[in-house]
Design a protein around this motif. Structure first.
Motif, PDB file in Angstrom:
ATOM      1  N   LEU A 180       2.868  -1.768  63.621  1.00 18.80           N
ATOM      2  CA  LEU A 180       1.563  -2.225  64.092  1.00 18.80           C
ATOM      3  C   LEU A 180       1.591  -2.579  65.567  1.00 18.80           C
ATOM      4  O   LEU A 180       0.590  -2.422  66.271  1.00 18.80           O
ATOM      5  CB  LEU A 180       1.114  -3.440  63.277  1.00 18.80           C
ATOM      6  CG  LEU A 180       0.839  -3.196  61.781  1.00 18.80           C
ATOM      7  CD1 LEU A 180       0.487  -4.497  61.095  1.00 18.80           C
ATOM      8  CD2 LEU A 180      -0.280  -2.187  61.590  1.00 18.80           C
ATOM      9  N   VAL A 181       2.771  -3.043  66.046  1.00 16.85           N
ATOM     10  CA  VAL A 181       2.851  -3.466  67.449  1.00 16.85           C
ATOM     11  C   VAL A 181       3.130  -2.282  68.366  1.00 16.85           C
ATOM     12  O   VAL A 181       2.507  -2.125  69.427  1.00 16.85           O
ATOM     13  CB  VAL A 181       3.938  -4.551  67.616  1.00 16.85           C
ATOM     14  CG1 VAL A 181       4.127  -4.904  69.090  1.00 16.85           C
ATOM     15  CG2 VAL A 181       3.565  -5.794  66.822  1.00 16.85           C
ATOM     16  N   GLU A 182       4.079  -1.424  67.989  1.00 18.44           N
ATOM     17  CA  GLU A 182       4.571  -0.390  68.894  1.00 18.44           C
ATOM     18  C   GLU A 182       3.764   0.916  68.822  1.00 18.44           C
ATOM     19  O   GLU A 182       3.608   1.584  69.842  1.00 18.44           O
ATOM     20  CB  GLU A 182       6.041  -0.073  68.568  1.00 18.44           C
ATOM     21  CG  GLU A 182       6.978  -1.258  68.741  1.00 18.44           C
ATOM     22  CD  GLU A 182       7.048  -1.742  70.167  1.00 18.44           C
ATOM     23  OE1 GLU A 182       7.255  -2.938  70.399  1.00 18.44           O
ATOM     24  OE2 GLU A 182       6.872  -0.916  71.078  1.00 18.44           O
ATOM     25  N   LEU A 183       3.279   1.296  67.647  1.00 15.36           N
ATOM     26  CA  LEU A 183       2.613   2.594  67.520  1.00 15.36           C
ATOM     27  C   LEU A 183       1.106   2.536  67.719  1.00 15.36           C
ATOM     28  O   LEU A 183       0.461   3.581  67.803  1.00 15.36           O
ATOM     29  CB  LEU A 183       2.912   3.204  66.148  1.00 15.36           C
ATOM     30  CG  LEU A 183       4.378   3.505  65.853  1.00 15.36           C
ATOM     31  CD1 LEU A 183       4.526   4.200  64.509  1.00 15.36           C
ATOM     32  CD2 LEU A 183       4.985   4.363  66.958  1.00 15.36           C
ATOM     33  N   VAL A 184       0.546   1.356  67.751  1.00 16.05           N
ATOM     34  CA  VAL A 184      -0.902   1.220  67.953  1.00 16.05           C
ATOM     35  C   VAL A 184      -1.159   1.065  69.434  1.00 16.05           C
ATOM     36  O   VAL A 184      -0.748   0.061  70.052  1.00 16.05           O
ATOM     37  CB  VAL A 184      -1.474   0.027  67.170  1.00 16.05           C
ATOM     38  CG1 VAL A 184      -2.966  -0.134  67.470  1.00 16.05           C
ATOM     39  CG2 VAL A 184      -1.254   0.226  65.685  1.00 16.05           C
ATOM     40  N   GLY A 185      -1.787   2.061  70.052  1.00 13.29           N
ATOM     41  CA  GLY A 185      -2.015   2.025  71.492  1.00 13.29           C
ATOM     42  C   GLY A 185      -3.184   1.160  71.884  1.00 13.29           C
ATOM     43  O   GLY A 185      -3.262   0.673  73.015  1.00 13.29           O
ATOM     44  N   LYS A 186      -4.144   0.931  70.996  1.00 13.05           N
ATOM     45  CA  LYS A 186      -5.337   0.175  71.331  1.00 13.05           C
ATOM     46  C   LYS A 186      -5.040  -1.313  71.313  1.00 13.05           C
ATOM     47  O   LYS A 186      -4.410  -1.833  70.395  1.00 13.05           O
ATOM     48  CB  LYS A 186      -6.457   0.493  70.339  1.00 13.05           C
ATOM     49  CG  LYS A 186      -7.764  -0.233  70.613  1.00 13.05           C
ATOM     50  CD  LYS A 186      -8.810   0.190  69.621  1.00 13.05           C
ATOM     51  CE  LYS A 186     -10.120  -0.547  69.879  1.00 13.05           C
ATOM     52  NZ  LYS A 186     -10.635  -0.277  71.203  1.00 13.05           N
ATOM     53  N   GLN A 187      -5.496  -2.001  72.330  1.00  8.75           N
ATOM     54  CA  GLN A 187      -5.337  -3.442  72.395  1.00  8.75           C
ATOM     55  C   GLN A 187      -6.398  -4.108  71.510  1.00  8.75           C
ATOM     56  O   GLN A 187      -7.581  -3.759  71.554  1.00  8.75           O
ATOM     57  CB  GLN A 187      -5.505  -3.930  73.844  1.00  8.75           C
ATOM     58  CG  GLN A 187      -4.411  -3.450  74.785  1.00  8.75           C
ATOM     59  CD  GLN A 187      -3.060  -4.034  74.436  1.00  8.75           C
ATOM     60  OE1 GLN A 187      -2.965  -5.151  73.931  1.00  8.75           O
ATOM     61  NE2 GLN A 187      -1.997  -3.272  74.709  1.00  8.75           N
ATOM     62  N   LEU A 188      -5.954  -5.048  70.690  1.00  8.28           N
ATOM     63  CA  LEU A 188      -6.885  -5.749  69.819  1.00  8.28           C
ATOM     64  C   LEU A 188      -7.697  -6.745  70.619  1.00  8.28           C
ATOM     65  O   LEU A 188      -7.176  -7.437  71.507  1.00  8.28           O
ATOM     66  CB  LEU A 188      -6.125  -6.464  68.699  1.00  8.28           C
ATOM     67  CG  LEU A 188      -5.350  -5.562  67.734  1.00  8.28           C
ATOM     68  CD1 LEU A 188      -4.665  -6.406  66.673  1.00  8.28           C
ATOM     69  CD2 LEU A 188      -6.250  -4.542  67.086  1.00  8.28           C
ATOM     70  N   GLY A 189      -8.974  -6.824  70.292  1.00  5.25           N
ATOM     71  CA  GLY A 189      -9.826  -7.776  70.976  1.00  5.25           C
ATOM     72  C   GLY A 189      -9.684  -9.175  70.399  1.00  5.25           C
ATOM     73  O   GLY A 189      -9.009  -9.410  69.389  1.00  5.25           O
ATOM     74  N   ARG A 190     -10.384 -10.091  71.071  1.00  2.00           N
ATOM     75  CA  ARG A 190     -10.352 -11.475  70.609  1.00  2.00           C
ATOM     76  C   ARG A 190     -11.081 -11.575  69.269  1.00  2.00           C
ATOM     77  O   ARG A 190     -12.167 -11.059  69.084  1.00  2.00           O
ATOM     78  CB  ARG A 190     -11.042 -12.355  71.636  1.00  2.00           C
ATOM     79  CG  ARG A 190     -10.977 -13.830  71.289  1.00  2.00           C
ATOM     80  CD  ARG A 190     -11.625 -14.645  72.383  1.00  2.00           C
ATOM     81  NE  ARG A 190     -11.600 -16.061  72.058  1.00  2.00           N
ATOM     82  CZ  ARG A 190     -12.133 -17.019  72.810  1.00  2.00           C
ATOM     83  NH1 ARG A 190     -12.751 -16.673  73.955  1.00  2.00           N
ATOM     84  NH2 ARG A 190     -12.065 -18.281  72.453  1.00  2.00           N
TER      85      ARG A 190
END
Length: 695
Positions: free
Chosen positions: A193-203
């Protein structure tokens, strides 16, 4: 209170009801706008969340596929263990989601392995052998699929008291078409979830892996508190395992107040305009309705005054409640003397009053009379009786309640006079038919009797010749018998000759008489004139209609507009049409009587059809057809249908159809018949078309 006051009060009530309706409509519109704005905001947030979840799944799939390609690039020869360890260590250094890489042989024995440099060994507490069973299943699946396969995720406790959710990927190593071993990679779900997900999660957003029942396996991010939470889920289907990716977002109430305020002002403006439009439209509609009502009343009054049919209305007690001017003129009594009048009516003949009262009692008891009407006799104040046709129907008000009876009365005196004229015309046509039949019989008799008369004449002539050439008596015999015997023989010979001569004279005279009668019949074909098909049909329709009414037959006339006039003996052709029409109606009368009980009797329809027939270059023909719906003609009857003196009727002479065929053939036409579909018979004959007038 006057009717105008009632109308004013009703209008005021309607106006207040209209205002209340408009106010409720405006409030409902505002509530709907607020609800729609909120629903639109929610749908937008949910749509964006679904789109983000789909992009995250795509990123994870792309990262795992990239790792598989890197695993395939590792060296797998027996002499390259050190090189494999070095390459695997570099790969673990680059890919933080990988916890451990192993090279195993076909028996799943570990040949070499490398672990992530970023944390202690994940199998430090439990050891690698504790999850050998799950790994074996994954490698079996990989071997069957000839590609990579994933095991189910499992939890590994760590030395720091926490734990880690991991899963294994097993990829078969095939060299030269032979399985030589497996590459096993251990993934951390948290690091995926941290390394392969390129999209930054919003607040306020969180990303997690869950099982099908909702159990959370790994989590990234910490959602903040809010009034509403939005969730999007996507399936991550691996070979051998399926995970659910869940994206949560918590947001506050959508900021739709400015939009609603604008919508409120717009809605109020539109509501005011709508109120004015509705009021103006209602006023115009009211004026139009009043105008239309006045015109309808005037039109109804003018229509009732111009009708030649008498109209009379009665209530349930039998009192007359309405009469139109035509009815008053028909019976010779003013309307004021008829209204509210009960039985007996002033226009009833005294001798029929009791019968009429019984009929009215039956009707008022609820037994309606037939809609086709019934005939009666009315009387004028001067005592004149005249026949009428009365058609009655119940009066039903707007609430569906029976309030009385409406009657339409027709004076049929003229119709009865026309029927009498038609009967007289029928008698004349019948007389003509009898004369024509006599002529036909004369023709037949002339043919049949000429031969025996000729034979009589021949025999008589031969007898005379024999007597004239009889040899003289022998002289010896004369001498022996004497003179007295010869004198009577001479007298007998003279008398016999005289009688034979008289026979020949009378036979010749009879032949001349029959020939003159035959010539008289043959001379009828010289009386020819151009007659339109409509004129022929109009001449016979009064007689046909009378018989059709008695037998319950409906007559249909079909005349092609392209039909020309025909050249014919009008009287004889009219007799042919009348004879064929009567035969058709009598055939249907017999068919209806033979219907089985309980079955519906088909409608009796007689069709008279005229249309152009097939024409040649120098001659044109018109076809007449008489079509009935009877039972048809049996084969044994059809073979001798036109034979003179053959008939299937008890009172018939068997000369009708023979006469018809003779008349048509004298005109150069043809008379025949065929079966109609689905039942019945078609009699058709042709007549020559009249030549066009000279220009």
């Amino acid at each position: 209170m006057s009717s105008s006051d009632h109308r004013g009060k009703n209008w005021a009530h309607r106006r207040w009801a209209l205002w209340a309706l408009l106010l409720g409509l405006v409030l409902s519109l505002l509530a709907i706008l607020v609800w729609l704005a909120g629903r639109y905001e929610v749908s937008q947030v949910q749509s964006r969340l679904e789109h983000d979840a789909a992009e995250i799944v795509t990123d994870i799939r792309a990262g795992l596929t990239r790792n598989i390609q890197s695993f395939q690039a590792l060296p797998h020869s027996d002499q390259a263990l050190d090189e494999w360890r070095r390459s695997a260590t570099e790969l673990l250094h680059e890919r933080r989601e990988l916890m451990r890489l192993e090279w195993r042989n076909e028996s799943l024995d570990v040949l070499a392995y490398a672990e992530s440099p970023y944390r202690a060994s994940v199998f430090e507490r439990l050891g690698r052998a504790s999850v050998q069973a799950d790994l074996g299943l994954a490698c079996t699946t990989a071997r069957r699929l000839s590609g990579s396969a994933y095991s189910t995720s499992y939890f590994l406790p760590q030395a720091d008291g926490l734990g880690l959710e991991v899963l294994d990927m097993c990829m078969p190593i095939v060299m030269a078409g032979r399985l030589t071993g497996y590459t096993v990679a251990t993934y951390s779900l948290q690091d995926i979830l941290v390394e392969l997900v390129g999209k930054q999660l919003g607040r306020g957003q969180s990303l997690s892996f869950t099982e099908a029942d909702g159990t959370r396996l790994a989590l990234r991010g910490t959602p903040a508190r809010g009034n509403r939470m939005y969730t999007a889920q996507q399936l991550l289907d691996f070979p051998g395992n399926t995970l659910v990716l869940r994206l949560d977002s918590r947001q506050g109430t959508p900021a739709f107040f400015p939009n609603v305020l604008t919508a409120l002002v717009t809605a109020m403006s539109l509501a005011l305009v709508a109120v004015l439009v509705l009021l103006a439209r209602d006023m115009r509609r009211r004026l139009k309705v009043e105008h239309d009502l006045a015109e309808a009343l005037a039109f109804r009054k003018a229509m009732e005054d111009s009708l030649v049919t008498g109209l009379r209305a009665r209530d349930l007690q039998g009192r007359i409640t309405y009469v139109n001017p035509a009815f008053c003129q028909m019976v010779g009594v003013d309307a004021k003397d008829l209204l509210n009048h009960n039985f007996p009516s002033p226009y009833w003949p005294p001798e029929l009053a009791s019968v009429y009262e019984q009929r009215q009692a039956i009707r008022l008891a609820g037994n309606t009379l037939p809609r086709e009407g019934h005939e009666s006799v009315f009387m004028r104040p001067d005592g004149t009786r005249f026949p009428v046709l009365i058609m009655e129907a119940p009066l039903i008000n707007a609430q569906g309640k029976h309030t009385g009876w409406m009657s339409a009365i027709l004076d049929v005196s003229e119709q009865r006079r026309i029927e009498e004229l038609s009967r007289a015309s029928q008698d004349r046509l019948q007389a003509t038919a009898r004369l024509a039949m006599v002529g036909e019989m004369a023709s037949l008799l002339s043919h049949e009797l000429n031969q025996p008369l000729a034979a009589i004449s021949s025999y008589a002539t031969g007898s005379l010749n024999l007597l004239q050439h009889q040899p003289d008596a022998d002289p010896g015999d004369a001498a022996s018998k004497g003179r007295v015997a010869r004198e009577p023989s001479a007298h007998l010979s003279e008398d016999l000759q005289l009688a034979m001569r008289r026979i020949a004279e009378q036979a010749e005279r009879a032949g001349k008489v029959i020939k003159s009668v035959h010539d008289f019949v043959r001379r009828r074909d010289q009386v020819r004139e151009a007659v339109t098909p409509h004129a022929l049909l109009d001449a016979v329709m009064p007689l046909v209609s009378l018989q059709a009414r008695k037998l319950g037959v409906r007559v249909v006339i079909e005349v092609d507009v392209n039909c020309a006039a025909v050249l014919c003996d009008r009287t004889m052709v009219e007799q042919v049409l009348l004879n064929l029409s009567r035969n058709g109606m009598q055939a249907m009368q017999g068919d209806g009587a033979a219907e089985a009980p309980g079955k519906a009797v088909p409608e009796k329809v007689l069709t008279l059809r005229v249309r152009p027939a097939a024409s040649k270059e120098h001659s044109r023909w018109v076809e007449f057809a008489v079509i009935d719906c009877g039972a048809g003609i049996p084969d044994e009857v059809a073979r001798q249908l036109f034979t003179p003196f053959f008939t299937t009727k008890v009172e018939g002479m068997g000369l009708g159809l023979s006469l018809c065929r003779t008349v048509i053939e004298q005109h150069g036409g043809f008379l025949g018949f065929e079966a109609a579909s689905p039942q019945g018979t078609i009699f058709k004959f042709t007549l020559p078309a009249a030549p066009p007038p000279a220009v």
